[in-house]
Design an enzyme around this catalytic site. Structure first.
Site, mmCIF file in Angstrom:
data_model
loop_
_atom_site.group_PDB
_atom_site.id
_atom_site.type_symbol
_atom_site.label_atom_id
_atom_site.label_comp_id
_atom_site.label_asym_id
_atom_site.label_seq_id
_atom_site.Cartn_x
_atom_site.Cartn_y
_atom_site.Cartn_z
ATOM 1 N N ARG A 1 102.220 35.391 -28.561
ATOM 2 C CA ARG A 1 102.217 34.660 -27.286
ATOM 3 C C ARG A 1 101.971 33.166 -27.505
ATOM 4 N NH1 ARG A 1 103.989 38.680 -27.113
ATOM 5 N NH2 ARG A 1 103.611 40.488 -25.798
ATOM 6 N N SER B 1 100.898 40.612 -16.900
ATOM 7 C CA SER B 1 99.713 40.722 -17.758
ATOM 8 C C SER B 1 98.930 39.408 -17.735
ATOM 9 C CB SER B 1 100.134 41.047 -19.191
ATOM 10 O OG SER B 1 100.830 42.270 -19.235
ATOM 11 N N GLU C 1 96.645 35.040 -20.727
ATOM 12 C CA GLU C 1 98.032 34.792 -21.099
ATOM 13 C C GLU C 1 98.668 33.848 -20.076
ATOM 14 O OE1 GLU C 1 102.024 37.550 -21.469
ATOM 15 O OE2 GLU C 1 100.164 38.331 -22.293
#
Length: 344
Positions: free
Chosen positions: A167, A242, A340
């Site tokens: 990520r 998420s 995130e």
């Protein structure tokens, strides 16, 4: 027609959390040249800049006292790759990511079907190296094109230059806020390379009656089915998918965790073990939690990794809930969660 600079624009319809923040300045651009024109404006040069695509990975906790630039660059085309089994798919940064997956499948190309139904646009995909079900964007990435904010020059970035991590990319680190992505080129397969090893893909395919080697379209259908069963539709419940990254811990830390919690799941990664953040959060009792006087925000009932706005929540309330979750996971497991989602 030149791009138009607007003042005091509500961002509610431009972020999937549905947070009603305002941008002091706002403009949409549909080409690299329109972007350059905007970047030459003194008002834009002097202001803090935020590039929005689908707004599916942001949480606004305040009004944005700068300029929001909405990327609406379109375009999809397939070109020959370096060999007969490879094709290069070029996508404008403002295209929807799932739309690109569907286009690739319609062209008989595989490699990104496991990334079906991920919200957001193409331009955001390499910035955070999106991933799901055993596949990451970097696995199919060839290069991207981006405009340098300070000069307006168009530059190409290779796979290596993007510095992909979990990520992460160089655009979230050393080059943060220095470039705006205008196009991404993916390297896809004409001969299918199917990956059904992660999560519930195989089980879902069996439930669909597919017992032989599945096609990329069938893998995509399975992933879509799984995601829809777990994740709320932002059109119905405000969310950004998420909210937290899955933490990576050392093998020693994971072994210690297993001693105390034998049922703890983990997936080997280079240098350690990835632990599902959703499991950690659920063990702390947050799944389905509703907060606020009217329960207008909280944690999704089917997926503890997703924070939701049931209606009328502020970004500050959602951020406070995230901080409470981080603290409880730290206290119970000694593991630090990191968002995130980009928080402003």
């Amino acid at each position: 027609m030149p791009a138009q600079l607007l003042h005091n624009v509500s961002l509610r319809s431009y972020n999937t959390f549905g947070i009603d923040a305002q941008a002091r300045l706002f403009a949409a651009f549909a080409s690299a040249e329109e972007l350059r024109e905007l970047l030459r404006l003194p008002e834009v040069q002097e202001a803090e800049k935020l590039v929005l695509g689908g707004g599916s990975n942001v949480l606004f906790t305040r009004d944005f006292d700068g300029v929001v630039l909405r990327n609406e660059i379109r375009g999809l085309e397939v070109a020959a790759g370096p060999d007969e089994n490879t094709a290069l798919l070029r996508a404008g940064a403002g295209e929807s990511w799932h739309g690109v997956v569907e286009y690739a499948l319609s062209q008989g190309l595989s490699g990104i079907e496991n990334l079906s139904l991920i919200p957001g646009t193409v331009g955001a995909a390499p910035l955070q190296n999106i991933g799901a079900y055993g596949v990451e964007l970097k696995d199919a990435f060839d290069h991207l094109e981006a405009v340098e904010i300070s000069t307006g020059l168009l530059r190409s970035f290779s796979h290596e230059e993007c510095g992909f991590g979990y990520r992460e990319s160089v655009f979230k680190g050393p080059l943060k806020n220095q470039y705006i992505v205008t196009g991404v080129v993916l390297r896809l397969h004409r001969q299918h390379r199917i990956n059904t090893s992660y999560g519930a893909i195989r089980t879902t395919l069996e439930e669909m009656g597919i017992t032989e080697e599945p096609t990329p379209q069938q893998v995509s259908q399975a992933v879509i089915s799984i995601r829809r069963s777990k994740l709320p539709d932002p059109a119905q419940i405000g969310n950004a998918g998420s909210f937290f990254k899955n933490p990576e811990v050392s093998q020693h830390k994971f072994d210690t965790l297993k001693e105390q919690f034998p049922e703890a799941p983990g997936y080997p990664v280079p240098g350690g073990v990835k632990v599902p953040a959703g499991w950690l959060i659920e063990q702390c009792g947050w799944k389905g939690h509703r907060a606020g006087e009217s329960g207008h925000y909280g944690v999704h009932a089917q997926q503890a990794l997703v924070l939701v706005n049931h209606g009328g929540a502020t970004g500050a309330e959602v951020r406070e809930l995230a901080e409470q979750i981080i603290a409880s996971v730290r206290e119970k497991f000694g593991i630090e969660l990191h968002p995130e989602v980009n928080i402003f």
